[in-house]
Design a protein around this motif. Structure first.
Motif, PDB file in Angstrom:
ATOM      1  N   ARG A   1       0.848  -1.183   0.000  1.00 35.69           N
ATOM      2  CA  ARG A   1       0.000   0.000   0.000  1.00 35.69           C
ATOM      3  C   ARG A   1       0.892   1.244   0.000  1.00 35.69           C
ATOM      4  N   ALA A   2       0.681   2.096  -0.989  1.00 29.62           N
ATOM      5  CA  ALA A   2       1.505   3.293  -1.151  1.00 29.62           C
ATOM      6  C   ALA A   2       0.689   4.547  -0.893  1.00 29.62           C
ATOM      7  N   ALA A   3       1.380   5.591  -0.456  1.00 27.59           N
ATOM      8  CA  ALA A   3       0.768   6.912  -0.422  1.00 27.59           C
ATOM      9  C   ALA A   3       0.601   7.418  -1.852  1.00 27.59           C
ATOM     10  N   GLN A   4      -0.046   8.549  -1.999  1.00 22.00           N
ATOM     11  CA  GLN A   4      -0.242   9.129  -3.327  1.00 22.00           C
ATOM     12  C   GLN A   4       1.118   9.474  -3.944  1.00 22.00           C
TER      13      GLN A   4
ATOM     14  N   GLY B   1      -6.687  10.339   7.182  1.00 25.65           N
ATOM     15  CA  GLY B   1      -6.963   8.928   6.953  1.00 25.65           C
ATOM     16  C   GLY B   1      -6.073   8.281   5.908  1.00 25.65           C
ATOM     17  N   LEU B   2      -5.405   9.088   5.093  1.00 24.69           N
ATOM     18  CA  LEU B   2      -4.512   8.557   4.063  1.00 24.69           C
ATOM     19  C   LEU B   2      -3.056   8.525   4.507  1.00 24.69           C
ATOM     20  N   LEU B   3      -2.803   8.871   5.758  1.00 29.07           N
ATOM     21  CA  LEU B   3      -1.432   8.856   6.266  1.00 29.07           C
ATOM     22  C   LEU B   3      -1.032   7.441   6.676  1.00 29.07           C
ATOM     23  N   PRO B   4       0.251   7.110   6.596  1.00 29.51           N
ATOM     24  CA  PRO B   4       0.696   5.744   6.908  1.00 29.51           C
ATOM     25  C   PRO B   4       0.608   5.433   8.393  1.00 29.51           C
TER      26      PRO B   4
ATOM     27  N   VAL C   1      -8.594  22.432  -6.293  1.00 31.44           N
ATOM     28  CA  VAL C   1      -7.913  21.211  -5.873  1.00 31.44           C
ATOM     29  C   VAL C   1      -8.543  20.688  -4.577  1.00 31.44           C
ATOM     30  N   PRO C   2      -8.911  19.389  -4.536  1.00 35.40           N
ATOM     31  CA  PRO C   2      -9.502  18.836  -3.312  1.00 35.40           C
ATOM     32  C   PRO C   2      -8.521  18.844  -2.143  1.00 35.40           C
ATOM     33  N   ARG C   3      -9.027  19.131  -0.964  1.00 35.33           N
ATOM     34  CA  ARG C   3      -8.208  19.064   0.244  1.00 35.33           C
ATOM     35  C   ARG C   3      -7.800  17.616   0.502  1.00 35.33           C
ATOM     36  N   MET C   4      -6.529  17.421   0.855  1.00 30.51           N
ATOM     37  CA  MET C   4      -6.041  16.070   1.132  1.00 30.51           C
ATOM     38  C   MET C   4      -4.764  16.146   1.956  1.00 30.51           C
ATOM     39  N   ARG C   5      -4.705  15.327   3.005  1.00 35.54           N
ATOM     40  CA  ARG C   5      -3.474  15.142   3.764  1.00 35.54           C
ATOM     41  C   ARG C   5      -2.878  13.809   3.360  1.00 35.54           C
ATOM     42  N   THR C   6      -1.614  13.821   2.954  1.00 34.64           N
ATOM     43  CA  THR C   6      -0.976  12.593   2.506  1.00 34.64           C
ATOM     44  C   THR C   6       0.532  12.684   2.730  1.00 34.64           C
TER      45      THR C   6
END
Length: 249
Positions: free
Chosen positions: A129-132, A227-230, A152-157
């Motif tokens: 599983r990889a981050a963006q 939620g997308l953080l490792p 641009v959509p907000r996203m934490r990654t």
């Protein structure tokens, strides 16, 4: 030296996987439509997998529609297992996305279905599983540009280089037990958490104004609240986005 099939060899990650395998002395079978193999219909797949030890699946679909993408991934998983079993493939390694367990919309939900289909098949499977990827920033800016503004959509990654992901996939292919105990996958991410809006501004420079927009309601918390953080057992590796962007320039 091992013979390795790269499913989706001409794609963003596939090109890097091919390079890493070649650099490490392995024989690569490039599996893609450009090379006469269709993972969705299965055409040409059985012949491509003859004498292959491991298949690294980095195939993808351009559709972000949940139903279309799910159909692609379910068909590709079934065909890869069936053709791989008949050809004597020893194991499969596939790339996926960090934080998709509770996703209900779009491409990420389709990737979750893909994981399940691969893990339910007859061949041993490991998921990375990889981050963006770093390239996603430019894509999001392009997709969202209207006039002089990019929405641009907000996203934490914890954004990561495609080359770094490729190296991890190859590592797992030849160290199949490197996934954490009790888990079928490991995570690979960049060195630090970042905000896509800030990265989009860095990418655009003075050429565009960046305006944040919200993610789909059903998955908003996943995208915007980390939620997308490792997780704590993830492998972290550079370069940072700024370093990568400078090298690309």
């Amino acid at each position: 030296m091992s013979k390795v099939a790269v499913i989706g060899a001409t794609g963003r990650v596939g090109r890097h996987v091919t390079d890493v395998l070649t650099e490490r002395g392995h024989e690569v079978v490039a599996v893609s439509r450009a090379n006469g193999v269709d993972i969705v219909t299965g055409a040409g797949l059985a012949a491509a997998l003859v004498d292959v030890e491991v298949a690294i699946d980095v195939s993808s679909t351009p559709s972000f529609d949940k139903d279309d993408a799910t159909a692609f991934f379910l068909a590709s998983a079934a065909n890869l297992h069936e053709a791989g079993r008949k050809a004597g493939v020893d194991r499969i390694v596939s790339v996926s996305i960090i934080g998709i367990d509770d996703t209900v919309t779009g491409y990420n939900a389709a990737k979750l279905a893909h994981e399940d289909a691969l893990l339910d098949g007859p061949l041993p499977v490991r998921i990375v599983r990889a981050a963006q990827f770093h390239e996603l920033v430019g894509q999001m800016v392009t997709w969202g540009t209207q006039g002089g503004t990019a929405y641009v959509p907000r996203m934490r990654t914890q954004i990561v280089a495609a080359r770094t992901v490729a190296e991890t996939l190859v590592d797992v292919a030849f160290d199949f037990d490197s996934a954490p105990a009790g888990m079928p996958f490991l995570e690979i991410a960049g060195p630090r958490a970042e905000d896509i809006i800030e990265l989009a501004a860095l990418y655009a420079g003075d050429t565009l104004s960046i305006t944040p927009v919200t993610a789909p309601e059903e998955d908003r918390a996943i995208y915007e609240d980390g939620g997308l953080l490792p997780g704590p057992g993830a492998r972290l590796a550079g370069p940072t986005y700024a370093e990568w962007l400078a090298s690309e320039a």
